[in-house]
Every structure is written in structure tokens, then in C-alpha cells.
Design a protein around this motif. Structure first.
Motif, PDB file in Angstrom:
ATOM      1  N   THR A 190       0.795  -0.979  -0.226  1.00 12.31           N
ATOM      2  CA  THR A 190       0.099   0.042  -0.295  1.00 12.31           C
ATOM      3  C   THR A 190       0.976   1.360   0.185  1.00 12.31           C
ATOM      4  O   THR A 190       2.135   1.169  -0.090  1.00 12.31           O
ATOM      5  CB  THR A 190      -0.624  -0.012   1.369  1.00 12.31           C
ATOM      6  OG1 THR A 190       0.085  -0.205   2.453  1.00 12.31           O
ATOM      7  CG2 THR A 190      -2.139  -1.261   1.455  1.00 12.31           C
ATOM      8  N   ARG A 191       0.273   2.185   0.093  1.00 13.19           N
ATOM      9  CA  ARG A 191       1.165   3.482  -0.227  1.00 13.19           C
ATOM     10  C   ARG A 191       1.690   3.525   1.306  1.00 13.19           C
ATOM     11  O   ARG A 191       2.471   4.371   1.294  1.00 13.19           O
ATOM     12  CB  ARG A 191      -0.128   4.834  -0.424  1.00 13.19           C
ATOM     13  CG  ARG A 191       1.044   6.133  -0.715  1.00 13.19           C
ATOM     14  CD  ARG A 191       1.236   6.708  -1.892  1.00 13.19           C
ATOM     15  NE  ARG A 191       0.569   6.307  -2.891  1.00 13.19           N
ATOM     16  CZ  ARG A 191       1.604   6.474  -3.564  1.00 13.19           C
ATOM     17  NH1 ARG A 191       2.964   5.916  -3.849  1.00 13.19           N
ATOM     18  NH2 ARG A 191       0.779   6.149  -5.082  1.00 13.19           N
ATOM     19  N   GLU A 192       1.224   3.819   2.819  1.00 11.49           N
ATOM     20  CA  GLU A 192       1.570   3.257   3.697  1.00 11.49           C
ATOM     21  C   GLU A 192       2.031   2.794   3.617  1.00 11.49           C
ATOM     22  O   GLU A 192       3.537   2.586   4.107  1.00 11.49           O
ATOM     23  CB  GLU A 192       0.483   3.433   5.041  1.00 11.49           C
ATOM     24  CG  GLU A 192      -0.754   4.290   4.444  1.00 11.49           C
ATOM     25  CD  GLU A 192      -1.781   4.798   3.126  1.00 11.49           C
ATOM     26  OE1 GLU A 192      -1.786   2.770   3.043  1.00 11.49           O
ATOM     27  OE2 GLU A 192      -2.821   4.668   3.088  1.00 11.49           O
ATOM     28  N   ASP A 193       2.321   1.253   3.242  1.00  9.19           N
ATOM     29  CA  ASP A 193       3.556   1.203   3.672  1.00  9.19           C
ATOM     30  C   ASP A 193       4.709   1.235   2.678  1.00  9.19           C
ATOM     31  O   ASP A 193       5.955   1.064   3.348  1.00  9.19           O
ATOM     32  CB  ASP A 193       3.286  -0.694   2.836  1.00  9.19           C
ATOM     33  CG  ASP A 193       2.301  -1.303   3.710  1.00  9.19           C
ATOM     34  OD1 ASP A 193       1.634  -1.517   4.520  1.00  9.19           O
ATOM     35  OD2 ASP A 193       1.573  -2.382   2.540  1.00  9.19           O
ATOM     36  N   ASP A 194       4.904   1.657   1.865  1.00  9.95           N
ATOM     37  CA  ASP A 194       5.573   2.175   0.843  1.00  9.95           C
ATOM     38  C   ASP A 194       6.352   3.107   1.828  1.00  9.95           C
ATOM     39  O   ASP A 194       7.853   4.017   1.916  1.00  9.95           O
ATOM     40  CB  ASP A 194       5.201   2.471  -0.687  1.00  9.95           C
ATOM     41  CG  ASP A 194       6.371   2.648  -1.734  1.00  9.95           C
ATOM     42  OD1 ASP A 194       6.859   1.808  -1.456  1.00  9.95           O
ATOM     43  OD2 ASP A 194       5.691   3.301  -2.027  1.00  9.95           O
ATOM     44  N   ILE A 195       5.632   4.494   2.441  1.00 15.57           N
ATOM     45  CA  ILE A 195       6.056   5.822   2.824  1.00 15.57           C
ATOM     46  C   ILE A 195       6.891   5.184   4.056  1.00 15.57           C
ATOM     47  O   ILE A 195       7.637   5.648   5.137  1.00 15.57           O
ATOM     48  CB  ILE A 195       4.990   6.514   2.776  1.00 15.57           C
ATOM     49  CG1 ILE A 195       4.966   7.397   1.420  1.00 15.57           C
ATOM     50  CG2 ILE A 195       5.475   7.522   4.205  1.00 15.57           C
ATOM     51  CD1 ILE A 195       3.666   8.265   1.702  1.00 15.57           C
ATOM     52  N   GLN A 196       6.026   4.593   4.574  1.00 19.41           N
ATOM     53  CA  GLN A 196       6.585   3.630   6.339  1.00 19.41           C
ATOM     54  C   GLN A 196       7.438   2.591   6.258  1.00 19.41           C
ATOM     55  O   GLN A 196       8.747   2.683   7.548  1.00 19.41           O
ATOM     56  CB  GLN A 196       5.014   3.418   7.295  1.00 19.41           C
ATOM     57  CG  GLN A 196       4.189   4.737   6.977  1.00 19.41           C
ATOM     58  CD  GLN A 196       3.488   4.171   7.946  1.00 19.41           C
ATOM     59  OE1 GLN A 196       2.973   3.208   8.166  1.00 19.41           O
ATOM     60  NE2 GLN A 196       2.847   5.291   8.633  1.00 19.41           N
ATOM     61  N   HIS A 197       8.024   2.081   5.248  1.00 20.93           N
ATOM     62  CA  HIS A 197       8.325   1.091   5.231  1.00 20.93           C
ATOM     63  C   HIS A 197       9.872   1.157   4.335  1.00 20.93           C
ATOM     64  O   HIS A 197      10.403   0.348   3.817  1.00 20.93           O
ATOM     65  CB  HIS A 197       7.938  -0.646   5.472  1.00 20.93           C
ATOM     66  CG  HIS A 197       6.974  -0.464   6.202  1.00 20.93           C
ATOM     67  ND1 HIS A 197       7.213  -1.087   7.736  1.00 20.93           N
ATOM     68  CD2 HIS A 197       5.583  -0.275   6.400  1.00 20.93           C
ATOM     69  CE1 HIS A 197       6.750  -1.210   8.707  1.00 20.93           C
ATOM     70  NE2 HIS A 197       5.322  -1.294   7.913  1.00 20.93           N
ATOM     71  N   GLY A 198      10.136   2.484   3.847  1.00 19.50           N
ATOM     72  CA  GLY A 198      11.152   1.936   3.299  1.00 19.50           C
ATOM     73  C   GLY A 198      12.966   3.101   2.964  1.00 19.50           C
ATOM     74  O   GLY A 198      13.472   1.568   4.698  1.00 19.50           O
TER      75      GLY A 198
END
Length: 719
Positions: free
Chosen positions: A426-434
Motif C-alpha cells: 500500500t502507499r502507507e507500506d511504502d512511505i513507512q517502510h522505505g
């Protein structure tokens, strides 16, 4: 049409240099790699390419492009280089994306089949020219043999060999069998620039129609028969691990087929992405949050500040900066800070894998096909040649897609369930696990002589080294990525000391577009602007005077200033700022024209850029890269900041990790200085000088020096 080439050819065949395959000519050309060990075999009955060039009896030229297309235009620029030297009709040249096969397609400089660092054209230019020129010479020799004339009497036009005295012609397709019997010239004669047919001309991009009509296949578009879709619940804290989980509620959701533990968390596998997300929401996981559970941005900044009082490792020493600082007529000091930044690719991370007992096939928008193949082999235990990698279009790379975490997700999940699985972030996965651009703390001190010119320059940088964190350079050694743009600052200062204090709190860091240059050039160009102000001099003229030993810096600086009408009056309430730098093989300068509203809201009205990237293979793409770099940089200037609270990333989506919007985009001009030098990089050099140009313009207008990004807090303070 873009296809994936899976054909292979033996190393022996490549070293022989040419081979007739069925009905055409395959031209191999040695990649200058030492110790190449990979081998493969010719697929029977299949007309397969060797490294880069195939010509069939119909005259169709196929080029195998080893550089992935991530928006930079490799599908257009790379074949231009080959077509020019081969004298092929570019409009009839077919392009195939190279398979993962580092033995054949590794970058000749980095020795890996991974793409970043603006290395497409600059690392492959000469190699591809030689490949094209060698093929052309073979075709010319074959025609000369056919006619019984001296090869000096023949020449080429696109796709055809011509006997000059008689006007006789043979199409390339008519010569493939004869040419295939000839040895490949290892030092073919290359064209001179005045003979280029395509290089230096504007050529429309091959990928644009596909992206406009929707037929381009990105990773998220991949569909495989029998495929399931998965979403992974990850630890909210970096370094956290699963303590236990309850999958019962998730499994009760219709369509959820599996809930399994993988190395990056708990994967919920379902018949659709939506169903997988519902299963993920129902999942109950208890985490061991680990040692970073109390970490915050404030603690990181405070730790950096404390560390800045300690001596660092010397990255550059010219003269005796300490002594000169002690005797300088005027001392200027400053501290600059930059935050962690996320790549924020428009296409969230994803990958699809199908692991079978004897093979593994992966579909991925990856910058790193070679690494993807290696990851597949490591996780499955299969030999590398049993791992097939299909590289799709990338919905943004910026360095993020060189990582392997999203590949690992797909391979592990598919292996566990025994079916093809697409793992979608998800977008949230992307921003929070980069893997974030490192936050840093930077201390400057300079001494000016009685004419205001710097006689000493001291810069201490505090922050993590991403190469150190990834284990690519030893701990306690200098990390080049942390120092790029700082230790090679170009100004003529007799006493320079640049130090680096390695301070790493454990936040995952990675290669962000222009990497260390993106932050260090902002701080260097901000500080040199401060010196110009302290000296009472025009910031353009001050830089110009200090660049006597760097003519290419000076040339782009002057070009940008000239095109921006530096010094000419502006409408009331506007000012200009300027910056210049070298990065990734190219020299770039920007002039920004800004205004600041009474509320503190900054508006960038115009960006004028100048770039010397050597030979501009496709000028339109040079401009496009500079324009894209400016927008990417402005996004970070205004809004880019990842903050940490209790070991977690506070931002989650575009509402709190903003992108620059269309109505905020300035007019952008790009001017190319074609120095005739070897090509430099393009994707990244357009980024670093934008932030200092904007911030220096704000200072010129308001007297407010911006030493900490992003600008939004500045706006809030002024409101």
C-alpha cells in the motif's frame, strides 16, 4: 513493442565474436568484464540474440537493451547509439529488454546488472558504439566479398550497403549469413560527431505512446494464470519482529487462502488485493518492537549535534584549515540540517513470483535485475540460471527499486503457498517502510581575507553512511555517498578540511535520487552564498571568481546566469538565487526566481537550468531529465520530511507527505552546453542545485537564511 529476451548463447560463441543462427546474424561483442564465468547454450530452433544486436534475413535489427526503463528514456537513447554506428534505420529497429544475466548484461563499469547513479548512457556509450560499428564493418566486408571489391569502396546508408563506384546495393538482411562467418572487429572505427545520424538529434520516446494509451505493463499490472495476491503486515517499528499472531479472523474472510509468516512480517494471501487487505485488517499480531521503539527525530537531531563536537574522519585536507581559521580576518559559521526523505514512487513497491520445484520466475519493476535473480536463487536454493526475471516498466525508481525487500516478499510468499503470488504494497507500506535518504547535521566555518575571499573552509558532516549500513564498505571507513558534493566542492580555497562523523541510529537508509549530492550540495551552495553575503559581493560573481580552476563549473554557471538575465531588474517582491555543482559526471547550475507572500508562503516562479553532460545524445531527453529533476527537488524543498516517533514513521500517505502539485510547478527553462566531452549522467544532476538556488533566492528577498529543510516549517513560522 517491448519483449523480454530469454535466449542465451554460449560464452565460447561470444568470444568467437559472431555466429550464424538459423536465418540471421548475431553479433556478439565482448563485455570488458574480467573473470566472467557464466555460460549458457544456444536455444535450438529459436533465433535468439547474443548481447545487443541481432539482424535477421528480413533486415530486422533487434537491440537488446540492458538498461531498465524507469522513465529516463533508455528505450530510446540506447538504441540511438547503436543505430548510429550500425547505420540502421532507427524507426525499424526493435528493442527487447535484456533478461537477468549479469554474465552478459552487467554494466561494464559497475560490473553488476543494476541501474542507478545515472549510469545508462555514460557507462554504455562507448561499448554500444563499438558493438554497432563492429556489426557495420562486418556487413561492409561481407558485401565487399560478395562483389569482389575492396571494402574501402563500400559504404552504408540505413540498412543497406552500397558499392560507391557502381551504385550496387545489398540490404543488411541479404548479408547476414556471409557476415556471420566473419570475425568481429575488436577495434572498429567509430564515426566522428559530424557523421552522427541520430546522436545529438531530438528523437521521440518509444515508451510515450505505450504510457499514453495504457498498454505499458508496470509491475502492478502483471497478471499470471492462477495468481494470488498478498499484502504483508509489517512491524510498525524498524527492526521489530513477530512475537506471535492470530490468523483465525483473517482466515474467516471469504477469499483469504493463506496467512503465513515471512521474513518481513505476516503475509495475507487472497484472491484479490482488496480481500488480502481485509484479511490483513483482521489479523492480530503481537510485535517485539526491538531496540528502536523509543527512537524519535528529536533524539536523532540531538545525537547528531552532540556528535558534531567530536573530530571526524578526514575526507579532504588541503593546506592547513585550522591554522588559517585561527588567523582569518573574518570568520563565518553556520549549521545546516536536512531530514530523512522517502522516495515516494508513484507506483508502490510490488513484485510477482512463481516458485516451482525446479524454477522460479519473477516479474518486477526493479532497477536491479541481477540482484533480483540472485535473491530468487538465494531464497529458493535454485541455481541462478533457473531464476527468470521479467523486468517491467517502473513507476518511478529514484534508487528505491534497487532494493530487494519487495522481491523477497514475493519469492518467499510464492514459495510458501506453491502458487504464483503478487505482493502489493500500500502507499502507507511504502512511505513507512522505505530506505530513506539520510538525515544529516552539518557544521561550517570559513575564514575570509581582507578582500572577502575564503582562505579556509571547514565542514564537518554528521550522519549515517548508507554504504556502511548496507555492509558494502567497512565500518569506520569513509562512505563516499555521505561525502559526495562536499569533499569535492569546486571552489578555489587554499585551506580545506572536510570531515565525516559516522552516526547511525538504525533508520534504514538508501540511495535517493542524486544521493549524497542532493543534500551536500544544498549545504555547500548555501554556505558559499553566506560567504558572498559576508564579503558584500554578488553571489554569481563571487562563485565565478572562485571557479578559475573549474572551467566546466564556470561555464554552466555563466550560461544559467546569462539565460536568467542575472542582475536584470525583477518585478517587485521577487528575487533570484543561484547554485552550481558537479554530480554523476555532469555539471549543472540553476537560477531560481521566487517571491514570498506576507504569510511566508514561498512561490517559485521560474527555474532556469544549464547543464553540461558532455555529448547530448537526445537533447529532448536531456531537458526532460532536468525538468523532472527540478520538480523532484522542489517537492523535497517544500515538503520532504520523514519524522520518527517511537521508532515509527509518522507520515503515511500523500496527505502528509506532499508532492509538488501542478499549480505549484514553476516555468522551467533548460539550456544545454554541449562540451563534446564523454556523456555524463542526467537523471540525478538536475536535482542538487535546485534547493540551494531557491533558498538563496529567499535570502536575497527576505534576509532569512534557510539552513534547515523543508520550507514548510518556515512558512508556518512566518504565518
Amino acid at each position: 513493442m517491448i519483449a523480454t529476451a530469454r535466449g542465451k548463447i554460449s560464452r565460447r560463441t561470444l568470444l568467437k565474436g559472431g555466429l550464424a543462427v538459423g536465418a540471421g546474424l548475431v553479433v556478439g561483442f565482448q563485455v570488458p568484464l574480467a573473470g566472467r564465468t557464466a555460460s549458457a547454450q544456444q536455444s535450438p530452433g529459436l533465433f535468439t540474440p547474443s548481447q545487443w544486436i541481432t539482424i535477421d534475413r528480413n533486415g530486422l535489427v533487434t537491440f537488446i537493451n540492458s538498461v531498465v526503463e524507469m522513465g529516463q528514456g533508455s528505450l530510446t537513447t540506447m538504441p540511438m547509439i547503436v543505430a548510429d554506428e550500425l547505420d540502421a534505420d532507427l524507426g525499424r529497429l526493435k528493442v527487447q529488454q535484456a533478461p537477468a544475466n549479469p554474465a552478459l548484461y552487467a554494466n561494464p563499469v559497475t560490473k553488476s546488472q543494476s541501474y542507478g547513479g545515472s549510469r545508462g548512457v555514460r557507462d554504455h556509450f562507448q561499448m554500444l558504439r563499438k558493438a554497432g560499428a563492429a556489426a557495420r564493418e562486418m556487413l561492409m566486408q561481407a558485401a565487399a566479398n560478395e562483389w569482389g571489391v575492396a571494402v574501402a569502396e563500400v559504404t552504408t546508408e540505413p540498412g543497406v550497403v552500397i558499392h560507391r563506384p557502381t551504385g550496387r546495393q545489398l540490404q543488411y538482411g541479404q548479408l547476414v549469413d556471409q557476415a556471420a562467418q566473419l570475425p568481429v572487429p575488436q577495434n572498429p572505427k567509430l564515426k566522428t560527431p559530424d557523421q552522427f545520424r541520430y546522436i545529438g538529434k531530438i528523437v521521440g520516446r518509444r515508451d510515450t505512446p505505450l504510457k499514453v494509451n495504457g498498454s505499458a505493463i508496470f509491475g502492478a499490472d502483471v497478471q499470471v494464470p492462477g495468481m494470488l495476491t498478498a499484502s504483508i503486515e509489517r512491524s510498525p517499528v524498524f527492526g521489530g519482529e513477530v512475537k506471535n499472531f492470530d490468523a483465525a479472523a483473517a482466515k474467516r474472510i471469504k477469499g483469504v487462502s493463506h496467512v503465513i509468516k515471512v521474513s518481513n512480517g505476516i503475509a495475507v494471501v487472497a484472491d484479490s488485493f482488496w480481500t488480502a487487505l481485509q484479511g490483513r485488517k483482521a489479523l492480530k499480531v503481537t510485535w517485539d518492537e526491538g531496540s528502536l521503539a523509543t527512537l524519535s527525530s528529536e533524539r536523532i537531531s540531538s545525537g547528531y549535534k552532540t556528535a558534531s563536537s567530536q573530530p571526524g574522519q578526514e575526507a579532504r585536507r588541503d593546506g592547513d584549515a585550522g591554522k588559517a581559521l585561527a588567523s582569518g580576518a573574518k570568520i563565518v559559521e553556520a549549521v545546516y540540517e536536512v531530514p530523512f526523505l522517502e522516495h515516494a514512487c508513484m507506483e508502490p513497491m510490488n513484485a510477482t513470483a512463481h516458485v516451482r520445484p525446479n524454477s522460479c520466475e519473477i516479474w518486477a519493476p526493479t532497477q536491479n535485475p541481477g540482484g533480483t535473480q540472485a535473491t530468487g536463487a538465494r531464497l529458493t536454493g535454485l541455481p541462478a540460471n533457473k531464476v527468470i526475471v521479467n523486468t517491467t516498466f517502473l513507476g518511478g525508481g529514484f534508487g528505491r527499486r534497487g532494493e530487494q525487500d519487495f522481491i523477497t516478499d514475493a519469492v518467499e510468499t510464492s514459495k510458501a503457498v506453491g502458487k504464483p503470488v503478487k505482493v502489493m504494497w500500500t502507499r502507507e507500506d511504502d512511505i513507512q517502510h522505505g530506505f530513506y535518504r539520510p538525515a544529516t547535521y552539518n557544521v561550517f566555518k570559513a575564514a575570509l581575507d581582507d578582500k572577502g575571499m575564503p582562505v579556509a573552509w571547514w565542514n564537518r558532516i554528521v550522519g549515517p553512511g548508507l554504504q556502511v549500513q548496507k555492509g558494502r564498505v567497512p565500518a569506520y571507513s569513509l562512505d563516499a555517498t555521505a561525502l559526495a558534493g562536499a569533499r569535492d566542492m569546486p571552489y578555489d580555497v587554499p585551506n580545506v578540511l572536510v570531515e565525516w562523523v559516522h552516526k547511525d541510529f538504525g533508520i534504514p537508509v538508501g540511495f535517493w535520487r542524486s544521493v549524497g549530492s542532493s543534500q551536500n550540495i544544498y549545504i555547500v551552495e548555501g554556505f558559499v552564498d553566506e560567504l558572498a553575503h559576508a564579503a558584500g559581493k554578488d553571489p554569481f560573481e563571487y562563485r565565478r571568481a572562485l571557479l578559475g580552476k573549474s572551467p566546466r563549473h564556470k561555464a554552466v554557471l555563466e550560461l544559467a546566469a546569462q539565460k536568467a538575465n542575472w542582475g536584470a531588474p525583477l518585478p517587485a517582491g521577487r528575487a533570484r538565487g543561484i547554485a552550481v555543482a558537479f554530480s554523476y559526471g555532469s555539471y549543472a547550475a540553476h537560477v531560481a526566481e521566487v517571491s514570498v507572500a506576507p504569510t511566508g508562503k514561498v512561490r517559485v516562479h521560474k527555474i532556469v537550468g544549464a547543464i553540461d553532460a558532455g555529448i547530448a545524445v537526445n537533447p529532448d531527453q536531456v531537458k526532460a531529465q532536468m525538468e523532472g529533476g527540478a520538480i523532484y527537488a522542489l517537492t523535497s524543498v517544500f515538503y520532504g520530511e520523514i519524522t520518527i516517533d517511537r521508532g515509527r514513521v509518522k507520515q503515511s500517505n500523500f496527505h502528509d507527505y506532499r508532492m509538488l502539485r501542478i499549480d505549484e510547478a514553476p516555468e522551467i527553462e533548460v539550456h544545454i552546453l554541449d562540451s563534446g566531452e564523454a556523456p555524463g549522467g542526467l537523471g540525478e544532476p538536475g536535482v542538487p542545485t535546485v534547493a540551494p538556488a531557491v533558498c538563496n533566492a529567499i535570502f536575497a528577498l527576505t534576509g532569512k537564511r534557510i539552513r534547515k529543510l523543508p520550507l514548510e516549517p518556515y512558512v508556518a513560522r512566518r504565518a
